[in-house]
Structures are given as C-alpha cells and as structure tokens.
Design a protein around this motif. Structure first.
Motif, PDB file in Angstrom:
ATOM      1  N   HIS A 261      12.206 -35.820  72.791  1.00 33.67           N
ATOM      2  CA  HIS A 261      13.679 -35.784  72.782  1.00 33.67           C
ATOM      3  C   HIS A 261      14.231 -36.785  73.789  1.00 33.67           C
ATOM      4  O   HIS A 261      13.525 -37.236  74.704  1.00 33.67           O
ATOM      5  CB  HIS A 261      14.160 -34.370  73.063  1.00 33.67           C
ATOM      6  N   SER A 262      15.499 -37.086  73.640  1.00 30.91           N
ATOM      7  CA  SER A 262      16.061 -38.214  74.391  1.00 30.91           C
ATOM      8  C   SER A 262      16.662 -37.824  75.741  1.00 30.91           C
ATOM      9  O   SER A 262      16.789 -38.682  76.617  1.00 30.91           O
ATOM     10  CB  SER A 262      17.155 -38.880  73.555  1.00 30.91           C
ATOM     11  N   LEU A 263      17.126 -36.592  75.885  1.00 30.74           N
ATOM     12  CA  LEU A 263      17.875 -36.146  77.070  1.00 30.74           C
ATOM     13  C   LEU A 263      19.174 -36.940  77.257  1.00 30.74           C
ATOM     14  O   LEU A 263      19.709 -37.018  78.364  1.00 30.74           O
ATOM     15  CB  LEU A 263      17.029 -36.277  78.348  1.00 30.74           C
ATOM     16  N   ASN A 269      27.971 -37.062  76.495  1.00 29.36           N
ATOM     17  CA  ASN A 269      29.115 -36.154  76.644  1.00 29.36           C
ATOM     18  C   ASN A 269      30.008 -36.511  77.829  1.00 29.36           C
ATOM     19  O   ASN A 269      31.202 -36.240  77.814  1.00 29.36           O
ATOM     20  CB  ASN A 269      28.634 -34.700  76.763  1.00 29.36           C
ATOM     21  N   TYR A 359      17.973 -27.708  81.039  1.00 24.29           N
ATOM     22  CA  TYR A 359      17.699 -28.359  79.754  1.00 24.29           C
ATOM     23  C   TYR A 359      16.746 -27.530  78.910  1.00 24.29           C
ATOM     24  O   TYR A 359      15.779 -26.955  79.426  1.00 24.29           O
ATOM     25  CB  TYR A 359      17.058 -29.741  79.970  1.00 24.29           C
ATOM     26  N   HIS A 362      16.685 -28.690  71.232  1.00 25.55           N
ATOM     27  CA  HIS A 362      17.449 -27.973  70.210  1.00 25.55           C
ATOM     28  C   HIS A 362      16.728 -26.742  69.645  1.00 25.55           C
ATOM     29  O   HIS A 362      17.317 -25.665  69.517  1.00 25.55           O
ATOM     30  CB  HIS A 362      17.790 -28.944  69.076  1.00 25.55           C
ATOM     31  N   ASP A 393      24.481 -30.255  79.456  1.00 22.11           N
ATOM     32  CA  ASP A 393      25.316 -31.007  78.515  1.00 22.11           C
ATOM     33  C   ASP A 393      26.418 -30.143  77.903  1.00 22.11           C
ATOM     34  O   ASP A 393      27.030 -30.525  76.914  1.00 22.11           O
ATOM     35  CB  ASP A 393      24.437 -31.574  77.393  1.00 22.11           C
ATOM     36  N   ASN A 402      27.935 -24.883  68.053  1.00 20.12           N
ATOM     37  CA  ASN A 402      26.493 -24.695  67.984  1.00 20.12           C
ATOM     38  C   ASN A 402      26.106 -23.241  68.225  1.00 20.12           C
ATOM     39  O   ASN A 402      25.194 -22.720  67.587  1.00 20.12           O
ATOM     40  CB  ASN A 402      25.791 -25.586  69.012  1.00 20.12           C
TER      41      ASN A 402
HETATM   42  P1  FAD Z   1      17.957 -35.102  71.057  1.00 23.08           P
HETATM   43  O1  FAD Z   1      17.081 -34.168  70.349  1.00 23.08           O
HETATM   44  O2  FAD Z   1      17.322 -36.284  71.712  1.00 23.08           O
HETATM   45  O3  FAD Z   1      19.121 -35.523  70.122  1.00 23.08           O
HETATM   46  C1  FAD Z   1      19.874 -36.733  70.300  1.00 23.08           C
HETATM   47  C2  FAD Z   1      21.347 -36.430  70.478  1.00 23.08           C
HETATM   48  O4  FAD Z   1      21.891 -35.885  69.293  1.00 23.08           O
HETATM   49  C3  FAD Z   1      21.665 -35.410  71.562  1.00 23.08           C
HETATM   50  O5  FAD Z   1      21.678 -36.035  72.830  1.00 23.08           O
HETATM   51  C4  FAD Z   1      23.038 -34.915  71.129  1.00 23.08           C
HETATM   52  O6  FAD Z   1      24.054 -35.752  71.610  1.00 23.08           O
HETATM   53  C5  FAD Z   1      22.985 -35.038  69.622  1.00 23.08           C
HETATM   54  N1  FAD Z   1      22.748 -33.724  68.999  1.00 23.08           N
HETATM   55  C6  FAD Z   1      21.581 -33.235  68.552  1.00 23.08           C
HETATM   56  N2  FAD Z   1      21.771 -32.033  67.962  1.00 23.08           N
HETATM   57  C7  FAD Z   1      23.089 -31.764  68.073  1.00 23.08           C
HETATM   58  C8  FAD Z   1      23.901 -30.670  67.669  1.00 23.08           C
HETATM   59  N3  FAD Z   1      23.399 -29.610  67.013  1.00 23.08           N
HETATM   60  N4  FAD Z   1      25.210 -30.722  67.964  1.00 23.08           N
HETATM   61  C9  FAD Z   1      25.742 -31.780  68.613  1.00 23.08           C
HETATM   62  N5  FAD Z   1      25.024 -32.840  69.009  1.00 23.08           N
HETATM   63  C10 FAD Z   1      23.710 -32.835  68.730  1.00 23.08           C
HETATM   64  N6  FAD Z   1      24.499 -30.027  72.580  1.00 23.08           N
HETATM   65  C11 FAD Z   1      25.298 -30.477  73.562  1.00 23.08           C
HETATM   66  O7  FAD Z   1      25.463 -31.699  73.717  1.00 23.08           O
HETATM   67  N7  FAD Z   1      25.963 -29.601  74.383  1.00 23.08           N
HETATM   68  C12 FAD Z   1      25.820 -28.258  74.252  1.00 23.08           C
HETATM   69  O8  FAD Z   1      26.416 -27.505  75.007  1.00 23.08           O
HETATM   70  C13 FAD Z   1      24.963 -27.761  73.236  1.00 23.08           C
HETATM   71  N8  FAD Z   1      24.796 -26.422  73.081  1.00 23.08           N
HETATM   72  C14 FAD Z   1      23.960 -25.963  72.103  1.00 23.08           C
HETATM   73  C15 FAD Z   1      23.821 -24.578  71.937  1.00 23.08           C
HETATM   74  C16 FAD Z   1      22.998 -24.081  70.951  1.00 23.08           C
HETATM   75  C17 FAD Z   1      22.877 -22.589  70.754  1.00 23.08           C
HETATM   76  C18 FAD Z   1      22.296 -24.968  70.123  1.00 23.08           C
HETATM   77  C19 FAD Z   1      21.408 -24.446  69.044  1.00 23.08           C
HETATM   78  C20 FAD Z   1      22.424 -26.340  70.268  1.00 23.08           C
HETATM   79  C21 FAD Z   1      23.270 -26.866  71.248  1.00 23.08           C
HETATM   80  N9  FAD Z   1      23.449 -28.249  71.422  1.00 23.08           N
HETATM   81  C22 FAD Z   1      24.292 -28.702  72.408  1.00 23.08           C
HETATM   82  C23 FAD Z   1      22.842 -29.213  70.508  1.00 23.08           C
HETATM   83  C24 FAD Z   1      21.466 -29.745  70.940  1.00 23.08           C
HETATM   84  O9  FAD Z   1      20.606 -28.680  71.202  1.00 23.08           O
HETATM   85  C25 FAD Z   1      21.554 -30.670  72.152  1.00 23.08           C
HETATM   86  O10 FAD Z   1      22.481 -31.696  71.891  1.00 23.08           O
HETATM   87  C26 FAD Z   1      20.211 -31.316  72.453  1.00 23.08           C
HETATM   88  O11 FAD Z   1      19.236 -30.341  72.647  1.00 23.08           O
HETATM   89  C27 FAD Z   1      20.344 -32.213  73.677  1.00 23.08           C
HETATM   90  O12 FAD Z   1      19.094 -32.703  74.065  1.00 23.08           O
HETATM   91  P2  FAD Z   1      18.658 -34.191  73.772  1.00 23.08           P
HETATM   92  O13 FAD Z   1      19.687 -35.139  74.295  1.00 23.08           O
HETATM   93  O14 FAD Z   1      17.273 -34.363  74.282  1.00 23.08           O
HETATM   94  O15 FAD Z   1      18.726 -34.231  72.199  1.00 23.08           O
END
Ligand code: FAD
Ligand code: SF4
Length: 508
Positions: A261-263, A269, A359, A362, A393, A402
């Motif tokens: 995942h990317s973080l 945001n 962190y 998803h 985030d 979500n």
């Molecule tokens: P990656 O897996 O690397 O994904 C890349 C990017 O895609 C993320 O950085 C994010 O900007 C976007 N993204 C991915 N999935 C979603 C999604 N379902 N909705 C919106 N954007 C998405 N995301 C948040 O940014 N803030 C939150 O408060 C948040 N709360 C969540 C609560 C629940 C119950 C669930 C199931 C999901 C939530 N998410 C939230 C969506 C997602 O889980 C996170 O964006 C993601 O885990 C962030 O980690 P990453 O940057 O490594 O994501």
C-alpha cells in the motif's frame, strides 16, 4: 479593505481556490491550531502531530512566497479556541469584514463558519476531480449509485487510462486479476521514514504534553509533513510497491502492516499531493512499461473512483448521514477497540497496529475491525467516531461514507450493494492471523469456535428478512436455512453469550 483568507489544516495546497482568489499584497491569511478541532473527537496523537507540523511548515512556505500569515499556535495565550472564534478575533484586529474560504470537508465546520457575522466568499475545493454538483447530476434519477459507473465517468472526464472513448486494454476494471492471498515469503518494501526536524520535534513535545492521554503511540514519528517529503514517499511507492499493488491489495500479514500500500492518504487529504497528478503518475508508470495494467488501474481506481465517489456521497447525503442506522444496531463499542486484551489474533493485530501507527490498510479496516463491529451489532455512530479518531488520514468527508456506508451498511445499501461481512474463513484465506490464534477458524461451535463464525451466523439470522431480498446474499442464506435446527440453536446461543461478554467488557 483587507480581507481574511482562511486556510484549514487539510487545505495545505499553495494554489487552493481561496488563495487564488486573494491578493498577497492586501489580504491576510488566517491559520489556527485550535482545541475545538483537536478534541471534537479524541484524535490519535500521531494524527494531531502530523496536521500541526504540516500546518506550521505550510505557513512558513506561504510567508516565503510573500503572504502575510496570521498563525495562531495551540498554546498562544490569546488563542480563541475554535476556527470561527479565531476568524472573529482576526477580523477585529484588522478591521476585516470579508473572509475568502475554500469549502471544508466537514458539515459541522462549514455551518459554524457560514453562520459568522462576516461576508463569506466560499470557493469550491477544486483539488477534487468532481464537484458536488457534478456528482449530483450523475446520481440524480439513478436507482443505484454504484462506484464503478461513477469511476467510468471520471476516467472519461480525465482521459486517464483511456484510448479515445474506450478503456485501455479493453476493460475498465482488472480486479479479477488482483487480490491474491499472501505468501509467507512476500517481501514488501518499507516506506521511507522522515526523521523529525526542529518543527516536528516542537510539535511532538506539544502533542505529548496536551494529548498524551489519547489512545495511540506518538513516537517514533516518521511521517511526511511537507510537499517535498510527500513527493519522496510517492516516488518510493511508484518504484517499489505499485508493481505489486493489485496482486496483494487485500492481503494481510502480521509482520507487515503496509504490504504494497502507498500510505499516501494523509498526503492527499492534507493537500501535500495532488490526486490527479498522482493518478497521472501511475498511468505514466504503466505507459513506460514499468508496471502492469492491473496494478496501475487498481491503484488509480482507488483515487479517481473511490475517493471521488465517497466525497460525492458525503456532500449529497448531508449532515445527518453520520446518524444513519439502517440495521438498528445499538451495542456499545467494546473496550478491545481501545486496546483492551483480546484472544482474537486478527483484532489484536489490527488494533495494535492502529495504536502504534495510526494506520491500517483498507482490508484491515473493512474486513477485520469493521466486519467485527457490524457482525457484533455495534452502534454505527460509535464505530464512526472510532474510525474518525484513530486513523491518520481520517476526515469526515472520506471516513464517514466508508464507515457508515461501506463498512456498517448503516445507510441501508446506498454505498454497498450488500453488507461487507465474512466469517473467519475469509480472514484465514487472506492473512496469516489465524495460525497464531487462540480460536479455531474451522469451528462453528464449542469453546474455541472463532468469534467471527459465531457472530456471522447470528447476523444472518437476525437480519434474515432484509437479507433474503438481497440477490447477492441468496446462496449464504440458503446455507443457513439448510443447517439443522440443533446446530443453529447452539450457534445462536453461543453468539448471544459472546455478545454479553463483549458488552460486559470481559476478555473475548
Ligand atoms: P492505498 O491502498 O495505497 O490506496 C491509494 C489511495 O486510494 C489512498 O491513499 C486513498 O487516498 C485512496 N483510497 C483507497 N480506498 C479508498 C476508499 N475506500 N475511500 C476513499 N479513498 C480511498 N480513507 C481515508 O483517506 N480516510 C479515512 O478516514 C478512511 N476511513 C476508512 C474507514 C473504513 C471503515 C474503511 C473501510 C476505509 C476507510 N478509508 C479511509 C479508505 C482506505 O482504507 C484508506 O484510504 C487507505 O487504507 C489509506 O491507506 P493507503 O494510502 O496506504 O491506501
Ligand atoms: Fe480472527 Fe477467528 Fe482467525 Fe482468530 S481464528 S485470527 S478470531 S478470524
């Protein structure tokens, strides 16, 4: 006459709409660290530190670019305590009557600012690819608001991964090639760490002193807090993790909290990275032959699809969205969400990781903590507050759809076409958690039966009326109906006992 330009903690983008509309020679930027925002839920200390450090660095950047910035620190003696009160204080100081502001991602703050006895000049937040009006136009008259259809509109609008009017590769979505179970020998690259500089260290001390009693670990702190660091994180992700992003998107390993995942979510945001540029970068990695189409498309869909879609839902549904409770769930969030002991290895890992890092990826959020809360019948408002507090985030516009929608089905199926529930079997397939667990994932009854199994069947039984009308739930409902009466009674009794233990705070 001087005007005030409001810049909020998640609006740290040099060409924000309100800044573009202002004049650095005459107008004054207002930024404020306020207790009202830091405490309206008990945010994770790491999240507070991230936002405050990023705000301080952004203010310095604006000053260097010639802006006059009135910046209020959390411990300034004349800090008025909330964003509206700070705006009034600064308006009084400068004799200003007009505020230029970009639409915040939160109904509560929008209403409080809009109510001020000042002239509010609101600007659309055009860091997003779709405006709320565009989402409304798409949604109006549709029977179902499925993300996939909205995503295609966004692909056409931006031209990303398009060949004329057709999707690159001939398909819109390559998920069928994604989401493989993890292998123990997977090597996932660790994201870079950003050792605290002086600004960050000062903020860490402040947060420790003021919010040290909030749930979550503050140090060691290595998150990116400015645009240059965000760019380094992005480059690292594109080179080392994107190639495997789709393949192992849903996989969970106890020793690897990040997988591929990317973080990037806090960088996106807060405004340290531009979502469209991030998508274009992933596309160019594919065009250059460095990543496969399933990886690039899977990643782009998260941002161009899900991220835009949930924001559209948020503005369309209005401030009461967070109070929805379509399934009538009313139990309290059990103490194990705040770190109390549990014998469930999956929950212990995801909650522990959340406490240590602010962190979880998803699938950990959706299929472990979210799934458990839904199966256990927890009040969705409490679940929403937990997610809003604990993740680095978390802002309401993205967290609430979500949680309330996708994870808890509390909006009655607006976001999700069926509840995201699973027994322990899914967790076992997609993780290595079950091997080290006190419970047995293959048991439906008995003292060591996996709690996800017990609660899963209990959920299906208590919501049978609703679920039997759902086409996608048909096979599993039929399976429950075929189970013999004695086994059903045993599962339900044991699930009831488990629920009582959870509510009474006994270790489960
Ligand atoms: P990656 O897996 O690397 O994904 C890349 C990017 O895609 C993320 O950085 C994010 O900007 C976007 N993204 C991915 N999935 C979603 C999604 N379902 N909705 C919106 N954007 C998405 N995301 C948040 O940014 N803030 C939150 O408060 C948040 N709360 C969540 C609560 C629940 C119950 C669930 C199931 C999901 C939530 N998410 C939230 C969506 C997602 O889980 C996170 O964006 C993601 O885990 C962030 O980690 P990453 O940057 O490594 O994501
Ligand atoms: Fe979680 Fe059940 Fe697996 Fe234990 S056996 S880790 S409780 S899914």
């Amino acid at each position: 006459m001087v005007r005030l330009v409001l810049v909020l903690g998640d609006q740290l983008t040099p060409d924000m709409a309100a800044l573009r509309a202002a004049d650095p020679a005459h107008d004054r930027v207002v930024m404020a660290e306020v207790m009202a925002e830091a405490t309206h839920v008990r945010h994770h200390p790491r999240k507070i530190a991230l936002i405050l450090a990023a705000m301080r660095k952004f203010a310095a950047r604006l000053r260097a670019a010639g802006w006059r910035v009135d910046y209020t620190r959390l411990d300034d003696p004349d800090n008025a305590g909330s964003i509206p009160a700070e705006l009034m204080r600064r308006a009084g100081q400068h004799g200003a009557e007009t505020v230029l502001a970009t639409r915040p991602g939160d109904w509560r703050l929008f209403a409080a600012i809009d109510d001020l006895p000042l002239a509010l000049d609101w600007h659309e937040d055009d860091r997003f690819i779709a405006t709320p009006a565009e989402f409304d136009a798409w949604a109006t008259g549709r029977r179902e608001l499925r993300m996939e259809w909205f995503y295609r509109l966004m692909r056409r609008k931006t031209g990303i991964l398009m060949q004329g009017d057709r999707p690159e590769g001939g398909r819109w979505n390559y998920d069928s090639e994604n989401r493989k179970p993890p292998r123990a020998d997977l090597f996932a690259p660790r994201p870079p760490d950003f050792p605290p500089d002086q600004v960050v260290n000062e903020v860490l001390d402040l947060v420790e002193a003021r919010f040290g009693d909030h749930f979550g670990r503050l140090r060691p702190f290595g998150l990116p807090t400015d645009a240059d660091q965000a760019q380094i994180l992005l480059d690292h992700f594109m080179t080392h993790a994107l190639p495997h992003f789709g393949d192992f998107q849903d996989a969970m390993l106890a020793d690897n909290p990040f997988m591929y995942h990317s973080l990037l979510s806090p960088c996106l945001n807060l405004g340290l990275l531009d979502p469209l540029e991030v998508c274009r970068r992933a596309e160019s990695e594919w065009r250059a032959g460095r990543v496969a189409l399933n990886a690039a498309e899977g990643f782009i869909r998260q941002i161009l699809g899900w991220r835009e879609y949930v924001r559209g839902i948020w503005w369309r549904e209005g401030p009461d969205y967070v109070t929805r409770n379509a399934l009538g769930h009313d139990r309290d969030l059990p103490p194990l969400y705040w770190g109390a002991e549990t014998r469930m290895n999956c929950m212990a890992h995801v909650v522990g990781q959340t406490r240590d890092l602010a962190y979880a990826h998803h699938i950990q959020r959706l299929m472990v903590t979210g799934n458990f809360a839904l199966l256990a019948g927890i009040d969705p408002a409490q679940v929403h507050e937990w997610y809003l507090s604990v993740y680095f985030d978390a802002f309401e516009w993205v967290e609430a759809p979500n949680t309330i929608g996708m994870s808890q089905f509390a909006d009655g199926g607006l976001v999700a076409s069926k509840p995201y529930i699973s027994s322990g079997r899914y967790i076992d397939r997609m993780s290595d958690y079950c091997a080290g667990c006190h419970y047995r994932v293959d048991r439906r009854t008995g003292p060591r039966a996996c709690p996800f199994n017990l609660l899963y069947w209990h959920f299906l039984d208590r919501h049978a009326d609703l679920l039997s009308h759902n086409r996608r739930m048909g096979p599993v409902m039929a399976n429950w109906a075929r189970t013999d009466a004695a086994t059903r009674a045993e599962i339900l009794d044991q699930a009831d006992a488990l629920s009582r233990d959870l509510q009474d705070g006994r270790t489960v």
